[in-house]
Structures are given as C-alpha cells and as structure tokens.
Enzyme design. Structure first.
Site, PDB file in Angstrom:
ATOM      1  N   ASN A  90       0.824  -1.209   0.000  1.00 47.68           N
ATOM      2  CA  ASN A  90       0.000   0.000   0.000  1.00 47.68           C
ATOM      3  C   ASN A  90       0.857   1.257   0.000  1.00 47.68           C
ATOM      4  O   ASN A  90       1.922   1.300   0.615  1.00 47.68           O
ATOM      5  CB  ASN A  90      -0.929   0.005   1.219  1.00 47.68           C
ATOM      6  CG  ASN A  90      -1.901  -1.152   1.172  1.00 47.68           C
ATOM      7  OD1 ASN A  90      -2.055  -1.783   0.125  1.00 47.68           O
ATOM      8  ND2 ASN A  90      -2.543  -1.450   2.289  1.00 47.68           N
ATOM      9  N   ASP A  92      -0.541   4.122   1.075  1.00 45.72           N
ATOM     10  CA  ASP A  92      -1.032   4.997   2.149  1.00 45.72           C
ATOM     11  C   ASP A  92      -0.123   4.859   3.372  1.00 45.72           C
ATOM     12  O   ASP A  92       0.755   4.002   3.414  1.00 45.72           O
ATOM     13  CB  ASP A  92      -2.507   4.674   2.489  1.00 45.72           C
ATOM     14  CG  ASP A  92      -2.689   3.258   3.061  1.00 45.72           C
ATOM     15  OD1 ASP A  92      -1.974   2.907   4.019  1.00 45.72           O
ATOM     16  OD2 ASP A  92      -3.542   2.503   2.550  1.00 45.72           O
ATOM     17  N   HIS A 107       5.709  -0.505  -2.914  1.00 40.76           N
ATOM     18  CA  HIS A 107       5.269   0.200  -4.121  1.00 40.76           C
ATOM     19  C   HIS A 107       5.273   1.711  -3.970  1.00 40.76           C
ATOM     20  O   HIS A 107       4.621   2.412  -4.736  1.00 40.76           O
ATOM     21  CB  HIS A 107       3.869  -0.293  -4.518  1.00 40.76           C
ATOM     22  CG  HIS A 107       3.863  -1.715  -4.983  1.00 40.76           C
ATOM     23  ND1 HIS A 107       2.739  -2.511  -5.020  1.00 40.76           N
ATOM     24  CD2 HIS A 107       4.877  -2.506  -5.444  1.00 40.76           C
ATOM     25  CE1 HIS A 107       3.052  -3.719  -5.474  1.00 40.76           C
ATOM     26  NE2 HIS A 107       4.344  -3.748  -5.724  1.00 40.76           N
ATOM     27  N   SER A 174      -4.544  -9.632  -3.452  1.00 40.14           N
ATOM     28  CA  SER A 174      -4.838 -10.673  -4.438  1.00 40.14           C
ATOM     29  C   SER A 174      -3.571 -11.439  -4.820  1.00 40.14           C
ATOM     30  O   SER A 174      -3.659 -12.444  -5.524  1.00 40.14           O
ATOM     31  CB  SER A 174      -5.468 -10.043  -5.683  1.00 40.14           C
ATOM     32  OG  SER A 174      -4.606  -9.044  -6.192  1.00 40.14           O
TER      33      SER A 174
HETATM   34  P1  OAD Z   1      -6.073  -5.963  -5.087  1.00 40.05           P
HETATM   35  O1  OAD Z   1      -7.164  -4.992  -5.381  1.00 40.05           O
HETATM   36  O2  OAD Z   1      -5.473  -6.707  -6.222  1.00 40.05           O
HETATM   37  O3  OAD Z   1      -6.597  -7.048  -4.050  1.00 40.05           O
HETATM   38  C1  OAD Z   1      -7.300  -6.665  -2.893  1.00 40.05           C
HETATM   39  C2  OAD Z   1      -7.570  -7.895  -2.063  1.00 40.05           C
HETATM   40  O4  OAD Z   1      -8.200  -7.469  -0.849  1.00 40.05           O
HETATM   41  C3  OAD Z   1      -8.485  -8.923  -2.725  1.00 40.05           C
HETATM   42  O5  OAD Z   1      -7.930 -10.222  -2.543  1.00 40.05           O
HETATM   43  C4  OAD Z   1      -9.813  -8.765  -1.945  1.00 40.05           C
HETATM   44  O6  OAD Z   1     -10.503  -9.999  -1.835  1.00 40.05           O
HETATM   45  C5  OAD Z   1      -9.322  -8.312  -0.585  1.00 40.05           C
HETATM   46  N1  OAD Z   1     -10.242  -7.479   0.216  1.00 40.05           N
HETATM   47  C6  OAD Z   1     -11.116  -6.537  -0.187  1.00 40.05           C
HETATM   48  N2  OAD Z   1     -11.696  -5.947   0.870  1.00 40.05           N
HETATM   49  C7  OAD Z   1     -11.187  -6.535   1.984  1.00 40.05           C
HETATM   50  C8  OAD Z   1     -11.367  -6.358   3.395  1.00 40.05           C
HETATM   51  N3  OAD Z   1     -12.180  -5.449   3.904  1.00 40.05           N
HETATM   52  N4  OAD Z   1     -10.637  -7.139   4.229  1.00 40.05           N
HETATM   53  C9  OAD Z   1      -9.783  -8.085   3.745  1.00 40.05           C
HETATM   54  N5  OAD Z   1      -9.581  -8.295   2.429  1.00 40.05           N
HETATM   55  C10 OAD Z   1     -10.257  -7.527   1.561  1.00 40.05           C
HETATM   56  O7  OAD Z   1      -4.974  -5.158  -4.243  1.00 40.05           O
HETATM   57  P2  OAD Z   1      -3.431  -5.557  -3.984  1.00 40.05           P
HETATM   58  O8  OAD Z   1      -3.263  -7.021  -3.911  1.00 40.05           O
HETATM   59  O9  OAD Z   1      -2.976  -4.733  -2.850  1.00 40.05           O
HETATM   60  O10 OAD Z   1       0.364  -1.608  -7.225  1.00 40.05           O
HETATM   61  O11 OAD Z   1      -2.779  -5.016  -5.308  1.00 40.05           O
HETATM   62  C11 OAD Z   1      -1.390  -5.139  -5.479  1.00 40.05           C
HETATM   63  C12 OAD Z   1      -0.868  -3.983  -6.284  1.00 40.05           C
HETATM   64  O12 OAD Z   1      -1.631  -3.846  -7.486  1.00 40.05           O
HETATM   65  C13 OAD Z   1      -1.027  -2.626  -5.619  1.00 40.05           C
HETATM   66  O13 OAD Z   1      -0.004  -2.353  -4.693  1.00 40.05           O
HETATM   67  C14 OAD Z   1      -0.987  -1.689  -6.774  1.00 40.05           C
HETATM   68  C15 OAD Z   1      -1.863  -2.443  -7.741  1.00 40.05           C
HETATM   69  O14 OAD Z   1      -1.611  -2.208  -9.073  1.00 40.05           O
HETATM   70  C16 OAD Z   1       0.851  -0.470  -7.742  1.00 40.05           C
HETATM   71  O15 OAD Z   1       0.165   0.528  -7.874  1.00 40.05           O
HETATM   72  C17 OAD Z   1       2.272  -0.558  -8.124  1.00 40.05           C
END
Ligand code: OAD
Length: 229
Positions: A90, A92, A107, A174
């Site tokens: 994240n 933030d 990131h 994810s």
């Molecule tokens: P994603 O949007 O790919 O995945 C979010 C995950 O959080 C999913 O597996 C959801 O099921 C889960 N989720 C949603 N709400 C939730 C909650 N309240 N409690 C628990 N889980 C929840 O986000 P990231 O995996 O963080 O990179 O994405 C990775 C990277 O892709 C980011 O850092 C960003 C993006 O492109 C850059 O900007 C370089």
C-alpha cells in the site's frame, strides 16, 4: 510464540478497504475505473502528466481524510509483545499512523514525491504536484510510486525480512502483482502462514491457515485465538 518471535505482516489494499480506500481489482476498484497503462506507467505520465498527477493528488487528499482501522491498530499493538515487521504494497500511511514502527513500502508512498530522472531525489509531498513543479535536478516532480514496468527496489529487503519470519500473516491482497506476490516463497518452511482476505484464492494447508474474513474481523480472531495476552 514469545517476545523473541518475529511476526511479519504482508498487506495489500484490502487492509485499508474498511478505512474507506478502494482496492484495485474488486468490483468498483481503482483498476476497474481507470486504465492501468494511463495512470500507473511512465508512458501514461509522459502522454498526460497532469492527468496522472491529479489521480495521485486526489488519492493523497483522500488518504489524509481517512483513519487507520482496527486491523492496522492490532498489528501495531503486537509490537508490545513480539518483534513485528510490516511489508506493505500500500502507498497509504495508515500502518504508520496506527503506530507501526517498522514498515517497508514495496510500491512507494503517496505522501512523497520524487525527481522523474533520479529516483534517489525523494521529498515529502506537502501540496498537490503540478506540471512545472521541479526537483533539484530540474526534472518534473512525480509521485513516489512504483509504476508498472519499474523496478521494485525494496524487494530484496522484503525477502530478507520474510526469511526470518516465525509467523507470516498476509492480509487483503490478491497476490497477483509480481515480484511482491512471490514473497510467500521466501517464508521459512517451519513458519506458519495465515492469510486473511474476504475472497482468498488459496487452499488451506499444513502450514497455511486461511481466514475468509474482513481484515478487522480476521485480525481480531487471530489475536484472540492465536496470540492472546
Ligand atoms: P487488489 O485490489 O489486487 O486485491 C485486494 C484484495 O483485498 C483482494 O484479494 C480482496 O478480496 C481483498 N479485500 C477486499 N476488501 C477486503 C477487506 N475489507 N478485508 C480483507 N480483504 C479484503 O490489491 P493488492 O493485492 O494490494 O500496485 O494489489 C497489489 C498492487 O496492485 C497494488 O499495490 C498496486 C496495484 O496495481 C501499484 O500501484 C504498483
């Protein structure tokens, strides 16, 4: 588990969702409403710099207005009893604002900006970045964010931290973005892994506990059942 044990958290957008920040890939996530290549690439920035700056300027303002949630707070509170490291995808600063003292951002960070020529010229970002705002090397300032196609320079540090984990806790990601998504491969074979996510896409195993929960509920359960006072 005792004070000498090292708990490593690996967090993604899902941990900040309950604070009011959109994830990327869920319905209505940031990558559903924006094209990644327009917003999160050097090429997109070269084509429409102010559009990209505004996207991050707006996100920065939004993050300033929200608060860390119970999941961020419980992670910080574990520092009283264990060695705790947080590796986050994240951008933030909610882990820091909740009180975590050992946070590695893979990131980048929204509240920092940098030179677009030399990634080592990094500054606090105190106001929205505009086209024409320059770094000390006279290049355009840009957000201190790792865009697609750019090197994740902190990954080596993240691997080293992960290799010393006794307990590895993944929350709200994810796991699809590399190299971050492969961090799991660096967890020691005798360490326990816990994956807290509302939509976990993995099978539970001997060393893997899956909690299909929101970050706050999952963290509450984890602390009560596995890390009690
Ligand atoms: P994603 O949007 O790919 O995945 C979010 C995950 O959080 C999913 O597996 C959801 O099921 C889960 N989720 C949603 N709400 C939730 C909650 N309240 N409690 C628990 N889980 C929840 O986000 P990231 O995996 O963080 O990179 O994405 C990775 C990277 O892709 C980011 O850092 C960003 C993006 O492109 C850059 O900007 C370089």
């Amino acid at each position: 588990m005792n004070q000498k044990h090292h708990i490593v958290f690996f967090t993604g957008a899902g941990i900040s969702q309950e604070s009011g920040i959109e994830t990327f890939r869920d319905t209505n996530g940031l990558w559903h409403n924006n094209k990644i290549e327009d917003i999160a690439s050097k090429e997109g920035f070269e084509k429409k710099p102010q559009k990209v700056l505004d996207f991050y300027n707006e996100r920065r303002i939004k993050v300033e207005k929200v608060q860390p949630n119970l999941a961020h707070e419980l992670i910080a509170s574990l520092e009283d009893r264990y060695k705790v490291s947080v590796i986050t995808q994240n951008v933030d600063d909610l882990h820091e604002r909740a009180g975590s003292s050992n946070v590695l951002h893979l990131h980048g960070e929204l509240n920092k900006c940098r030179s677009s020529k030399d990634a080592s010229f990094i500054y606090p970002c105190t106001k929205p970045i505009q086209v024409g705002d320059l770094a000390e090397d006279a290049s355009q300032l840009r957000p201190h964010i790792v865009w697609f196609g750019e090197e994740v320079t902190e990954i080596e540090k993240a691997i080293e931290i992960t290799q010393t984990a006794d307990l590895f806790i993944i929350i709200g990601t994810s796991m699809v973005v590399q190299p971050a998504g492969s961090l799991l491969l660096s967890v020691p074979v005798d360490a326990q892994t816990v994956y807290i996510d509302t939509n976990p896409d993995v099978e539970e195993g001997i060393n893997l506990l899956v909690l299909k929960e929101k970050a706050t509920d999952g963290m509450k359960q984890l602390v009560e059942d596995y890390l009690p006072y």
